[in-house]
Write an enzyme that holds these catalytic residues in place. Structure first.
Site, PDB file in Angstrom:
ATOM      1  N   ASP A 123      -0.864  -3.754   3.447  1.00 53.38           N
ATOM      2  CA  ASP A 123       0.598  -3.798   3.473  1.00 53.38           C
ATOM      3  C   ASP A 123       1.226  -2.517   2.906  1.00 53.38           C
ATOM      4  OD1 ASP A 123       3.377  -4.516   2.525  1.00 53.38           O
ATOM      5  OD2 ASP A 123       2.793  -6.459   3.343  1.00 53.38           O
ATOM      6  N   SER A 130       6.122  -3.265   6.234  1.00 49.09           N
ATOM      7  CA  SER A 130       5.833  -4.692   6.189  1.00 49.09           C
ATOM      8  C   SER A 130       6.775  -5.461   7.111  1.00 49.09           C
ATOM      9  CB  SER A 130       5.900  -5.187   4.743  1.00 49.09           C
ATOM     10  OG  SER A 130       5.304  -6.459   4.610  1.00 49.09           O
TER      11      SER A 130
END
Length: 292
Positions: free
Chosen positions: A171, A43
């Site tokens: 993510d 991320s």
């Protein structure tokens, strides 16, 4: 001071808390800690990691600071994802925001480094995303950086999934927010991780739904990291630095606030490195740095 090392640096996810990660990185280079042999990021840690992999030095970190102070970063992080998602729960949509703001931020960083592929980077980089079809981590190590970084930062419910090789990705924090697993599975015996989900023990009780979700997510991901650490330190020496942030500490993206977060993280990490010296890296351990 710290001597030569061949450490893999692991940069965890945490949204706008990534500004604190930049401060920790600055302190490490200022103290003379050896540059990483490899980087693994999830991320926002993947975004930061790409810049450091391009220029693994204090100069690279200062370049990254400028990325965080840019209007592109503000556009990505100024609306906190939990508030946006909660306010849009009634909408019949799987994502609430287009990816163009994140793409502009990635373009900004790649424009500064001049590197757009994994192969151009000076240090090997592994970017962790979530393969939604398989329900497990997907690790990208080659080819264009932009698709991998978009996939790793595609927060569920906020940004649309990213299709790569006929598979949908979200993510990386969904399955591995501080991807020490990937580093150790790659053979790393010496790991330095910067985990962003550590929180103080005496935070004010949440008084809204977004704050409650933020605190719950923070605790869940932090304890996931602690569990991974206990399991993996039998296979490698692992040092984790955790900037302590309140669940809502980085919801403000004004320039002066972002600068304050980076500076607090830098100063607290510098003190840790000064106090512990090279002993910090002789044994596995988790070290909390207070941003207050």
């Amino acid at each position: 001071m710290f001597g030569p090392a061949r450490r893999t640096w692991v940069l965890g996810g945490g949204g706008a808390r990534g500004a604190a990660q930049v401060g920790v990185l600055q302190a490490l280079f200022e103290a003379g800690v050896e540059a990483p042999a490899a980087i693994v990021g999830t991320s926002v840690g993947a975004l930061n990691g790409a810049s450091i992999a391009a220029y693994p030095s204090l100069a690279g970190t200062m370049m990254l600071r400028e990325v965080w102070l840019s209007r592109q970063a503000a556009a990505v992080f100024e609306a906190h994802p939990l508030g946006v998602i909660v306010s849009g729960l009634r909408r019949d949509r799987l994502s609430l925001m287009p990816q163009r703001n994140v793409r502009r931020l990635i373009d900004r960083a790649e424009g500064l480094t001049g590197m757009a592929t994994f192969e151009q980077l000076r240090v090997p980089l592994a970017v962790v995303a979530t393969d939604m079809n398989a329900g497990r981590p997907a690790v990208f190590r080659s080819g264009a950086l932009t698709p991998a970084l978009l996939a790793s930062t595609a927060i569920p419910g906020l940004f649309p999934s990213v299709r790569i090789n006929d598979r949908e990705h979200l993510d990386g924090g969904v399955v591995d927010n501080t991807p020490m697993n990937t580093a150790v599975d790659d053979g790393a015996k010496d790991v330095l991780a910067i985990s962003l989900m550590g929180g103080g023990e005496y935070e004010q009780a949440p008084n809204s739904l977004p704050e409650l979700i933020a605190r719950t997510l923070q605790l869940s991901l932090h304890h996931q990291m602690l569990s991974d650490y206990e399991r993996l330190r039998q296979r490698a020496r692992i040092v984790v630095i955790c900037p302590i942030t309140a669940p809502t500490a980085t919801w403000v993206m004004k320039r002066e606030h972002v600068e304050a977060v980076m500076e607090s993280a830098r100063a607290s990490t510098a003190k840790l490195l000064h106090d512990r010296g090279s002993k910090l890296f002789r044994h596995s351990g988790i070290h909390y740095v207070d941003l207050s």
